[in-house]
Motif scaffolding. Sequence first.
Motif, PDB file in Angstrom:
ATOM      1  N   VAL A   1      77.206 110.218  70.225  1.00  0.00           N
ATOM      2  CA  VAL A   1      75.857 110.283  69.867  1.00  0.00           C
ATOM      3  C   VAL A   1      75.005 109.196  70.384  1.00  0.00           C
ATOM      4  O   VAL A   1      75.339 107.938  70.106  1.00  0.00           O
ATOM      5  CB  VAL A   1      75.861 110.386  68.285  1.00  0.00           C
ATOM      6  CG1 VAL A   1      74.530 110.402  67.751  1.00  0.00           C
ATOM      7  CG2 VAL A   1      76.651 111.383  67.687  1.00  0.00           C
ATOM      8  N   GLU A   2      73.952 109.653  70.983  1.00  0.00           N
ATOM      9  CA  GLU A   2      72.721 108.683  71.424  1.00  0.00           C
ATOM     10  C   GLU A   2      71.631 109.011  70.657  1.00  0.00           C
ATOM     11  O   GLU A   2      71.096 110.086  70.362  1.00  0.00           O
ATOM     12  CB  GLU A   2      72.560 108.878  72.827  1.00  0.00           C
ATOM     13  CG  GLU A   2      73.711 108.551  73.838  1.00  0.00           C
ATOM     14  CD  GLU A   2      73.539 108.523  75.206  1.00  0.00           C
ATOM     15  OE1 GLU A   2      74.283 108.053  76.119  1.00  0.00           O
ATOM     16  OE2 GLU A   2      72.147 108.694  75.415  1.00  0.00           O
ATOM     17  N   GLN A   3      70.770 107.665  70.413  1.00  0.00           N
ATOM     18  CA  GLN A   3      69.862 107.889  69.233  1.00  0.00           C
ATOM     19  C   GLN A   3      68.687 106.920  70.091  1.00  0.00           C
ATOM     20  O   GLN A   3      68.811 105.825  70.532  1.00  0.00           O
ATOM     21  CB  GLN A   3      70.194 107.183  67.998  1.00  0.00           C
ATOM     22  CG  GLN A   3      69.123 107.076  66.895  1.00  0.00           C
ATOM     23  CD  GLN A   3      69.585 106.651  65.603  1.00  0.00           C
ATOM     24  OE1 GLN A   3      70.762 106.730  65.607  1.00  0.00           O
ATOM     25  NE2 GLN A   3      68.729 106.258  64.554  1.00  0.00           N
ATOM     26  N   HIS A   4      67.555 107.431  69.814  1.00  0.00           N
ATOM     27  CA  HIS A   4      66.250 106.730  70.537  1.00  0.00           C
ATOM     28  C   HIS A   4      65.167 107.180  69.530  1.00  0.00           C
ATOM     29  O   HIS A   4      64.927 108.133  68.993  1.00  0.00           O
ATOM     30  CB  HIS A   4      66.009 107.472  71.743  1.00  0.00           C
ATOM     31  CG  HIS A   4      67.142 107.130  72.748  1.00  0.00           C
ATOM     32  ND1 HIS A   4      67.315 106.129  73.558  1.00  0.00           N
ATOM     33  CD2 HIS A   4      68.014 108.146  73.216  1.00  0.00           C
ATOM     34  CE1 HIS A   4      68.271 106.114  74.297  1.00  0.00           C
ATOM     35  NE2 HIS A   4      68.741 107.664  74.254  1.00  0.00           N
TER      36      HIS A   4
ATOM     37  N   GLY B   1      74.905 107.431  65.728  1.00  0.00           N
ATOM     38  CA  GLY B   1      74.207 106.748  66.653  1.00  0.00           C
ATOM     39  C   GLY B   1      74.031 105.247  66.360  1.00  0.00           C
ATOM     40  O   GLY B   1      74.607 104.836  65.424  1.00  0.00           O
ATOM     41  N   ALA B   2      73.382 104.486  67.423  1.00  0.00           N
ATOM     42  CA  ALA B   2      73.259 103.191  67.018  1.00  0.00           C
ATOM     43  C   ALA B   2      72.197 102.563  66.280  1.00  0.00           C
ATOM     44  O   ALA B   2      71.895 101.418  65.773  1.00  0.00           O
ATOM     45  CB  ALA B   2      73.123 102.440  68.447  1.00  0.00           C
ATOM     46  N   GLY B   3      71.354 103.469  65.795  1.00  0.00           N
ATOM     47  CA  GLY B   3      70.377 103.085  64.830  1.00  0.00           C
ATOM     48  C   GLY B   3      69.017 102.986  65.410  1.00  0.00           C
ATOM     49  O   GLY B   3      68.859 102.556  66.498  1.00  0.00           O
ATOM     50  N   THR B   4      67.799 103.370  64.528  1.00  0.00           N
ATOM     51  CA  THR B   4      66.498 103.018  64.773  1.00  0.00           C
ATOM     52  C   THR B   4      65.913 102.030  63.684  1.00  0.00           C
ATOM     53  O   THR B   4      66.040 102.564  62.513  1.00  0.00           O
ATOM     54  CB  THR B   4      65.693 104.311  64.856  1.00  0.00           C
ATOM     55  OG1 THR B   4      66.156 104.875  65.997  1.00  0.00           O
ATOM     56  CG2 THR B   4      64.311 104.158  65.064  1.00  0.00           C
ATOM     57  N   ARG B   5      65.425 100.970  64.111  1.00  0.00           N
ATOM     58  CA  ARG B   5      64.904 100.132  63.151  1.00  0.00           C
ATOM     59  C   ARG B   5      63.369 100.577  62.926  1.00  0.00           C
ATOM     60  O   ARG B   5      62.537 100.627  63.830  1.00  0.00           O
ATOM     61  CB  ARG B   5      64.848  98.712  63.229  1.00  0.00           C
ATOM     62  CG  ARG B   5      64.120  97.805  62.434  1.00  0.00           C
ATOM     63  CD  ARG B   5      64.184  96.446  62.772  1.00  0.00           C
ATOM     64  NE  ARG B   5      65.961  95.930  62.782  1.00  0.00           N
ATOM     65  CZ  ARG B   5      66.442  95.772  61.508  1.00  0.00           C
ATOM     66  NH1 ARG B   5      65.892  95.943  60.638  1.00  0.00           N
ATOM     67  NH2 ARG B   5      67.700  95.583  61.613  1.00  0.00           N
ATOM     68  N   LEU B   6      62.848 101.274  61.939  1.00  0.00           N
ATOM     69  CA  LEU B   6      61.526 101.735  61.619  1.00  0.00           C
ATOM     70  C   LEU B   6      60.874 100.637  60.579  1.00  0.00           C
ATOM     71  O   LEU B   6      61.294 100.375  59.616  1.00  0.00           O
ATOM     72  CB  LEU B   6      61.673 103.027  60.815  1.00  0.00           C
ATOM     73  CG  LEU B   6      60.347 103.569  60.449  1.00  0.00           C
ATOM     74  CD1 LEU B   6      59.479 104.041  61.549  1.00  0.00           C
ATOM     75  CD2 LEU B   6      60.554 104.727  59.595  1.00  0.00           C
ATOM     76  N   THR B   7      59.668 100.238  61.009  1.00  0.00           N
ATOM     77  CA  THR B   7      58.640  99.456  60.545  1.00  0.00           C
ATOM     78  C   THR B   7      57.483 100.075  60.262  1.00  0.00           C
ATOM     79  O   THR B   7      56.800 100.647  61.239  1.00  0.00           O
ATOM     80  CB  THR B   7      58.542  98.064  61.372  1.00  0.00           C
ATOM     81  OG1 THR B   7      59.878  97.444  61.564  1.00  0.00           O
ATOM     82  CG2 THR B   7      57.646  97.243  60.396  1.00  0.00           C
ATOM     83  N   VAL B   8      57.031 100.284  59.075  1.00  0.00           N
ATOM     84  CA  VAL B   8      56.025 100.811  58.643  1.00  0.00           C
ATOM     85  C   VAL B   8      54.805  99.756  58.030  1.00  0.00           C
ATOM     86  O   VAL B   8      55.065  99.065  57.162  1.00  0.00           O
ATOM     87  CB  VAL B   8      56.010 101.835  57.463  1.00  0.00           C
ATOM     88  CG1 VAL B   8      54.670 102.607  57.278  1.00  0.00           C
ATOM     89  CG2 VAL B   8      56.975 102.987  57.917  1.00  0.00           C
ATOM     90  N   LYS B   9      53.983  99.635  58.937  1.00  0.00           N
ATOM     91  CA  LYS B   9      52.651  98.459  58.699  1.00  0.00           C
ATOM     92  C   LYS B   9      51.868  98.963  57.513  1.00  0.00           C
ATOM     93  O   LYS B   9      51.089  99.885  57.742  1.00  0.00           O
ATOM     94  CB  LYS B   9      52.204  98.115  60.092  1.00  0.00           C
ATOM     95  CG  LYS B   9      53.286  97.432  61.008  1.00  0.00           C
ATOM     96  CD  LYS B   9      52.425  96.999  62.110  1.00  0.00           C
ATOM     97  CE  LYS B   9      52.231  98.130  63.010  1.00  0.00           C
ATOM     98  NZ  LYS B   9      51.563  97.876  64.511  1.00  0.00           N
ATOM     99  N   PRO B  10      51.499  98.072  56.876  1.00  0.00           N
ATOM    100  CA  PRO B  10      50.600  98.641  55.679  1.00  0.00           C
ATOM    101  C   PRO B  10      48.843  98.482  56.293  1.00  0.00           C
ATOM    102  O   PRO B  10      48.712  97.817  57.018  1.00  0.00           O
ATOM    103  CB  PRO B  10      50.747  97.805  54.439  1.00  0.00           C
ATOM    104  CG  PRO B  10      51.591  96.540  54.989  1.00  0.00           C
ATOM    105  CD  PRO B  10      52.416  97.049  56.338  1.00  0.00           C
TER     106      PRO B  10
END
Lengths: 110, 111
Positions: free
Chosen positions: A4-7, A101-110
Amino acid sequence: GENVEQHPSTLSVQEGDSAVIKCTYSDSASNYFPWYKQELGKGPQLIIDIRSNVGEKKDQRIAVTLNKTAKHFSLHITETQPEDSAVYFCAASVWGDMRFGAGTRLTVKP
Amino acid sequence: DAGVTQSPTHLIKTRGQQVTLRCSPKSGHDTVSWYQQALGQGPQFIFQYYEEEERQRGNFPDRFSGHQFPNYSSELNVNALLLGDSALYLCASRDRVDEQYFGPGTRLTVT
């Protein structure tokens, strides 16, 4: 075995914008595709899933789509909020043997 | 209803030692899987237990073994620890449906 590949690996969005994370898988026998959210110091939390006989599933602000022919599936988060910030993992499963998958770091900026 | 629980939370071991990690599944779940999650990576499937037998196994050496008890709880044993075994070890449980729920994990550090 399944691969599994993640982007992308990291994704930064403004609060209120949408976020999309994409995954591909290799084993055509995979029949179950969950998405997990992992916050720091915690185990992965199941947020939505889809089975191979369904093309799309929605739960409030999150939705998942599956293209079996192309072996692609995607997570869509609308109206993002700061509390959506976390690492998101996709996975593909064949009779309980689940590959991530290897993961996605999601950052939501206020 | 308690979810998946794991013990201990943290563990420090020395190279060559053996370790046992424990997992209690979510109520109503009879299948337990173990995963290894290295820092910054996705969980890697170790093996799955159902009806007290190992049913599936990922690409892990025989140093990794497990057990499932009649009450569905499970143990993960790792022998001859290597530095590379340092990771977060996750237990997940499910019933006959695919939905799998994870515990908080055990952080193993090998020095």
